[in-house]
Enzyme design. Structure first.
Site, mmCIF file in Angstrom:
data_model
loop_
_atom_site.group_PDB
_atom_site.id
_atom_site.type_symbol
_atom_site.label_atom_id
_atom_site.label_comp_id
_atom_site.label_asym_id
_atom_site.label_seq_id
_atom_site.Cartn_x
_atom_site.Cartn_y
_atom_site.Cartn_z
ATOM 1 N N GLU A 1 -16.209 24.245 47.040
ATOM 2 C CA GLU A 1 -17.138 25.341 47.380
ATOM 3 C C GLU A 1 -16.439 26.690 47.354
ATOM 4 O OE1 GLU A 1 -18.967 22.257 50.287
ATOM 5 O OE2 GLU A 1 -19.108 24.272 51.157
ATOM 6 N N HIS B 1 -15.159 18.679 36.029
ATOM 7 C CA HIS B 1 -14.453 17.433 35.718
ATOM 8 C C HIS B 1 -14.738 17.001 34.276
ATOM 9 C CE1 HIS B 1 -12.997 13.261 37.353
ATOM 10 N NE2 HIS B 1 -12.228 13.748 36.395
ATOM 11 N N ALA C 1 -5.349 17.267 36.811
ATOM 12 C CA ALA C 1 -4.926 15.960 37.352
ATOM 13 C C ALA C 1 -5.928 15.505 38.414
ATOM 14 C CB ALA C 1 -3.522 16.056 37.906
ATOM 15 N N ARG C 2 -5.860 16.099 39.608
ATOM 16 C CA ARG C 2 -6.821 15.848 40.677
ATOM 17 C C ARG C 2 -6.730 17.017 41.653
ATOM 18 N NH1 ARG C 2 -8.881 12.743 37.756
ATOM 19 N NH2 ARG C 2 -9.271 10.512 38.065
HETATM 20 N N1 LIG Z 1 -9.500 15.738 34.300
HETATM 21 C C1 LIG Z 1 -9.771 14.547 33.826
HETATM 22 O O1 LIG Z 1 -10.885 14.264 33.415
HETATM 23 C C2 LIG Z 1 -8.695 13.524 33.739
HETATM 24 C C3 LIG Z 1 -7.709 13.505 34.681
HETATM 25 N N2 LIG Z 1 -6.717 12.576 34.606
HETATM 26 C C4 LIG Z 1 -5.691 12.609 35.649
HETATM 27 O O2 LIG Z 1 -4.429 12.741 35.023
HETATM 28 C C5 LIG Z 1 -3.526 11.802 35.608
HETATM 29 C C6 LIG Z 1 -2.461 11.450 34.598
HETATM 30 O O3 LIG Z 1 -3.038 10.746 33.525
HETATM 31 P P1 LIG Z 1 -2.144 10.028 32.395
HETATM 32 O O4 LIG Z 1 -1.194 10.985 31.811
HETATM 33 O O5 LIG Z 1 -3.068 9.300 31.513
HETATM 34 O O6 LIG Z 1 -1.353 8.985 33.301
HETATM 35 P P2 LIG Z 1 0.060 8.301 33.055
HETATM 36 O O7 LIG Z 1 0.154 7.195 34.024
HETATM 37 O O8 LIG Z 1 0.241 8.010 31.612
HETATM 38 O O9 LIG Z 1 1.115 9.441 33.441
HETATM 39 C C7 LIG Z 1 1.369 9.862 34.754
HETATM 40 C C8 LIG Z 1 2.827 10.286 34.808
HETATM 41 O O10 LIG Z 1 3.062 10.929 36.064
HETATM 42 C C9 LIG Z 1 4.379 10.581 36.454
HETATM 43 N N3 LIG Z 1 4.549 10.831 37.883
HETATM 44 C C10 LIG Z 1 4.097 10.098 38.925
HETATM 45 N N4 LIG Z 1 4.471 10.674 40.092
HETATM 46 C C11 LIG Z 1 5.149 11.807 39.756
HETATM 47 C C12 LIG Z 1 5.767 12.841 40.510
HETATM 48 N N5 LIG Z 1 5.769 12.816 41.851
HETATM 49 N N6 LIG Z 1 6.376 13.842 39.844
HETATM 50 C C13 LIG Z 1 6.409 13.876 38.490
HETATM 51 N N7 LIG Z 1 5.830 12.926 37.723
HETATM 52 C C14 LIG Z 1 5.217 11.911 38.348
HETATM 53 C C15 LIG Z 1 4.522 9.117 36.070
HETATM 54 O O11 LIG Z 1 5.879 8.751 35.972
HETATM 55 C C16 LIG Z 1 3.804 9.100 34.730
HETATM 56 O O12 LIG Z 1 4.710 9.289 33.655
HETATM 57 C C17 LIG Z 1 -4.420 10.632 36.034
HETATM 58 O O13 LIG Z 1 -3.842 9.872 37.066
HETATM 59 C C18 LIG Z 1 -5.684 11.329 36.465
HETATM 60 O O14 LIG Z 1 -5.607 11.638 37.843
HETATM 61 C C19 LIG Z 1 -6.661 11.665 33.589
HETATM 62 C C20 LIG Z 1 -7.616 11.643 32.632
HETATM 63 C C21 LIG Z 1 -8.753 12.540 32.658
HETATM 64 O O1 LIG Z 2 -14.394 9.448 33.467
HETATM 65 C C1 LIG Z 2 -14.265 10.665 33.607
HETATM 66 O O2 LIG Z 2 -15.058 11.502 33.170
HETATM 67 C C2 LIG Z 2 -13.072 11.189 34.362
HETATM 68 C C3 LIG Z 2 -11.796 10.788 33.719
HETATM 69 C C4 LIG Z 2 -10.655 10.880 34.672
HETATM 70 O O3 LIG Z 2 -10.615 11.678 35.570
HETATM 71 C C5 LIG Z 2 -9.567 9.918 34.503
HETATM 72 O O4 LIG Z 2 -9.553 9.201 33.488
HETATM 73 O O5 LIG Z 2 -8.703 9.874 35.385
#
Ligand SMILES: NC(=O)C1=CN([C@@H]2O[C@H](COP(=O)(O)OP(=O)(O)OC[C@H]3O[C@@H](n4cnc5c(N)ncnc54)[C@H](O)[C@@H]3O)[C@@H](O)[C@H]2O)C=CC1
Ligand SMILES: O=C(O)CCC(=O)C(=O)O
Length: 397
Positions: free
Chosen positions: A266, A279, A237-238
């Site tokens: 680090e 990432h 997630a982050r």
């Molecule tokens: N590692 C990577 O490259 C990537 C990381 N991400 C991260 O993943 C996150 C989620 O992405 P998606 O699923 O596409 O977003 P999304 O918006 O479809 O889903 C996020 C879900 O989290 C829920 N949520 C919000 N606050 C919450 C809490 N306190 N407790 C439980 N659930 C909660 C929301 O209701 C929503 O259903 C993004 O915001 C991003 O930070 C996303 C894409 C790529």
């Molecule tokens: O663009 C990327 O490589 C990162 C994707 C990501 O973290 C996101 O979609 O939230």
């Protein structure tokens, strides 16, 4: 002559998306000082000095914590993202993460490499050492283990369903799950109503929430302590969703078996029980293409027609174009009598409204209005003079 919009890209964006832009109407570059729009992935905009020229920001991806979303809302600048466009890529990496941790693959592969590269073993000596040493990497299987999924959005639902199909018991927690996502979720996924219960019952926890105030440090020392001994935390997630110090202490004490994550620090990246990827979640050609196409289409629809789709700080507002009309896009504070004042200005200018949409989201609202015929340039100034109007734009047909 209609305007040619300058779009500044701050990260590499797939050409499949960029090539959809008509070069007669859009100028792409990395160095503009007065762009109309910014197209980015993970570039950090928090210390960016927002130029007055800027109309929109498009994030080719899901997370928008790298963007000052609220500040841009207050300036009448919509921020777009691409929900779901990279979800499958992240899901696949999470499944890989489950297996990396359960079968100790990362350390096992390092061990083999070391036997050859450092210890210079070969032939029968290598075979003997491989067979003697492999027991230290013996792992466990996934069926019957419990996976807790926090956040059942685009990614969380795919992860939950895939893990369930691999024989895991899956628990899900998301107090704001949408109806659409609930329909997509396998009926075997058990809904839990508290994070505490999810931690206490899960051998693996995977995080799929945005980084916001409510999710900062969600994986805490106390919650980790409530998990069964030898559990695994996966964080795609982050970084900020996890208290990394607490995770490292739990790895050292044996409370956690592994921490698999996508956000190098680090200290974490060099810990022997941490597997950190650079990432990589959305780094597949498919996800990069999907995100670029969606971001570009949403951005060009806004710049050319004022339509807003998939914005994280303004409501969904879209209208088809009609011939012989002029369109105005107006951002305003969400307070009483804004519509009345805007329509009064139009009426006093003798303009006939053919279509009108106004929607609010939080503290702000957006109005899209089509009027018959041409509109004098002074009209925009009259609309901007209304108390509460933040930005107004005449959008060429
Ligand atoms: N590692 C990577 O490259 C990537 C990381 N991400 C991260 O993943 C996150 C989620 O992405 P998606 O699923 O596409 O977003 P999304 O918006 O479809 O889903 C996020 C879900 O989290 C829920 N949520 C919000 N606050 C919450 C809490 N306190 N407790 C439980 N659930 C909660 C929301 O209701 C929503 O259903 C993004 O915001 C991003 O930070 C996303 C894409 C790529
Ligand atoms: O663009 C990327 O490589 C990162 C994707 C990501 O973290 C996101 O979609 O939230």
């Amino acid at each position: 002559m209609p305007e040619t919009f300058r779009i500044q890209t701050l990260n590499a964006i797939s050409p499949l998306g960029l090539n959809r832009l008509d070069r007669e109407r859009f100028d792409l570059g990395t160095e503009f000082t007065d762009p109309r729009a910014i197209l980015l992935r993970s570039a950090d905009l928090h210390s960016y000095d927002v130029p007055h020229s800027l109309y929109a920001v498009a994030r080719a991806g899901a997370g928008t914590n790298n963007i000052p979303v609220e500040k841009l809302a207050s300036l009448g600048i919509p921020v777009f993202n691409t929900p779901g466009a990279n979800a499958n890529a992240v899901k696949e990496l999470v499944i890989a993460g489950l297996l990396l941790a359960a079968r100790n693959l990362y350390h096992a592969a390092d061990y083999t490499k070391d036997l050859v590269a450092e210890q210079q073993l070969s032939g029968k000596d290598l075979d003997k050492q491989v067979e003697a040493g492999k027991k230290q990497f013996a792992g466990f299987e996934l069926p019957g283990r419990t996976l807790g999924v926090i956040g059942l959005g685009a990614i969380g639902v795919l992860v939950a369903n895939a893990a369930q199909a691999m024989g895991m018991k899956v628990l899900g927690y998301d107090p704001a799950i949408t109806i659409e996502r609930a329909w997509q979720l396998s009926p075997s996924v058990e809904q839990v109503t508290s994070v505490e219960e999810l931690f206490a019952r899960s051998d693996f926890i995977t995080l799929h929430v945005p980084l916001i105030e409510a999710t900062q440090g969600l994986v805490s020392a106390e919650r980790i302590a409530s998990m069964p001994a030898g559990s695994v935390v996966l964080n795609f997630a982050r970084g900020g969703v996890v208290d990394e110090e607490a995770v490292l202490a739990a790895l050292d004490s044996g409370q956690l078996h592994a921490y698999v994550n996508d956000f190098p620090t680090e200290v974490g990246a060099v810990h022997p029980k941490v597997i950190t990827l650079p990432h990589l979640g959305a780094s597949t050609s498919e996800a990069e293409d999907n995100c670029a196409v969606m971001a570009v289409d949403q951005l060009s629809d806004f710049l050319l027609h004022g339509n807003i789709r998939n914005s994280v700080n303004f409501p969904e507002v879209a209208m088809a174009r009609s011939p012989n009309t002029t369109r105005l896009g107006i951002f305003n504070e969400n307070k009483p009598n804004m519509i009345g004042q805007i329509t009064t200005v139009l009426a006093e200018a003798g303009l006939n409204v053919t279509e009108f949409t106004n929607k609010a989201r939080g503290d702000y609202a957006y109005t899209l209005v089509d009027v018959e015929g041409e509109v004098a340039d002074e009209l925009k100034e009259q609309i901007l003079a209304i108390d509460g109007v933040i930005r107004a734009r005449k959008i060429e047909g």
